[in-house]
Scaffold this motif. Structure first.
Motif, PDB file in Angstrom:
ATOM      1  N   TRP A 298       0.579   4.881   0.793  1.00  0.00           N
ATOM      2  CA  TRP A 298       0.948   5.353  -0.542  1.00  0.00           C
ATOM      3  C   TRP A 298       2.368   5.879  -0.607  1.00  0.00           C
ATOM      4  O   TRP A 298       2.844   6.240  -1.678  1.00  0.00           O
ATOM      5  CB  TRP A 298      -0.013   6.459  -0.970  1.00  0.00           C
ATOM      6  CG  TRP A 298      -1.407   5.986  -1.129  1.00  0.00           C
ATOM      7  CD1 TRP A 298      -2.410   6.078  -0.217  1.00  0.00           C
ATOM      8  CD2 TRP A 298      -1.970   5.317  -2.257  1.00  0.00           C
ATOM      9  NE1 TRP A 298      -3.562   5.527  -0.716  1.00  0.00           N
ATOM     10  CE2 TRP A 298      -3.321   5.053  -1.963  1.00  0.00           C
ATOM     11  CE3 TRP A 298      -1.459   4.916  -3.482  1.00  0.00           C
ATOM     12  CZ2 TRP A 298      -4.163   4.415  -2.862  1.00  0.00           C
ATOM     13  CZ3 TRP A 298      -2.310   4.289  -4.373  1.00  0.00           C
ATOM     14  CH2 TRP A 298      -3.636   4.041  -4.060  1.00  0.00           C
TER      15      TRP A 298
ATOM     16  N   ILE B 147       2.609  10.944   1.482  1.00  0.00           N
ATOM     17  CA  ILE B 147       1.285  11.429   1.130  1.00  0.00           C
ATOM     18  C   ILE B 147       0.842  12.459   2.166  1.00  0.00           C
ATOM     19  O   ILE B 147       0.830  12.191   3.369  1.00  0.00           O
ATOM     20  CB  ILE B 147       0.274  10.266   1.056  1.00  0.00           C
ATOM     21  CG1 ILE B 147       0.697   9.291  -0.035  1.00  0.00           C
ATOM     22  CG2 ILE B 147      -1.140  10.776   0.809  1.00  0.00           C
ATOM     23  CD1 ILE B 147       0.877   9.900  -1.407  1.00  0.00           C
TER      24      ILE B 147
ATOM     25  N   ILE C 125      -5.173  12.728  -4.425  1.00  0.00           N
ATOM     26  CA  ILE C 125      -4.036  12.379  -3.586  1.00  0.00           C
ATOM     27  C   ILE C 125      -2.949  13.430  -3.804  1.00  0.00           C
ATOM     28  O   ILE C 125      -2.589  13.723  -4.955  1.00  0.00           O
ATOM     29  CB  ILE C 125      -3.481  10.977  -3.939  1.00  0.00           C
ATOM     30  CG1 ILE C 125      -4.600   9.930  -3.765  1.00  0.00           C
ATOM     31  CG2 ILE C 125      -2.263  10.649  -3.093  1.00  0.00           C
ATOM     32  CD1 ILE C 125      -4.255   8.588  -4.355  1.00  0.00           C
TER      33      ILE C 125
ATOM     34  N   SER D 244       0.936  14.348  -2.899  1.00  0.00           N
ATOM     35  CA  SER D 244       2.185  13.800  -2.365  1.00  0.00           C
ATOM     36  C   SER D 244       3.261  14.876  -2.375  1.00  0.00           C
ATOM     37  O   SER D 244       3.200  15.840  -3.140  1.00  0.00           O
ATOM     38  CB  SER D 244       2.640  12.594  -3.200  1.00  0.00           C
ATOM     39  OG  SER D 244       2.954  13.000  -4.522  1.00  0.00           O
TER      40      SER D 244
END
Length: 85
Positions: A44, A51, A78, A80
């Motif tokens: 990602w 990430i 997620i 980041s």
């Protein structure tokens, strides 16, 4: 908020749905498992970001109101961070 690396951190929540009429519950569960594997294996990271954490929050498959189709739902979280630079 600032992340551990000192860069800006962002939280992303992604919800995906699958539908199965002919394969039933087993097909809906197989599709959810494939989505989970894809998210866990994905890279990602993008330009200037990485990430910190990506995981499944919720996954379930249930019969639809028509009593023939099944719907699967999967939710991911997620986090980041900007790369320190």
């Amino acid at each position: 908020p600032a992340g551990a690396s000192g860069g800006e951190a962002h939280e992303h929540r992604v919800t995906l749905a699958v539908s199965s009429r002919h394969g039933g519950l087993s097909e809906a569960k197989a599709a959810l498992a494939a989505l989970r594997r894809a998210v866990e294996a994905a890279d990602w990271s993008g330009a200037g970001r990485h990430i910190v954490l990506a995981y499944t929050v919720y996954a379930d498959a249930m019969r639809q109101f028509d009593r023939r189709a099944f719907r699967g739902i999967i939710r991911f979280r997620i986090i980041s961070e900007e790369e320190a630079g």
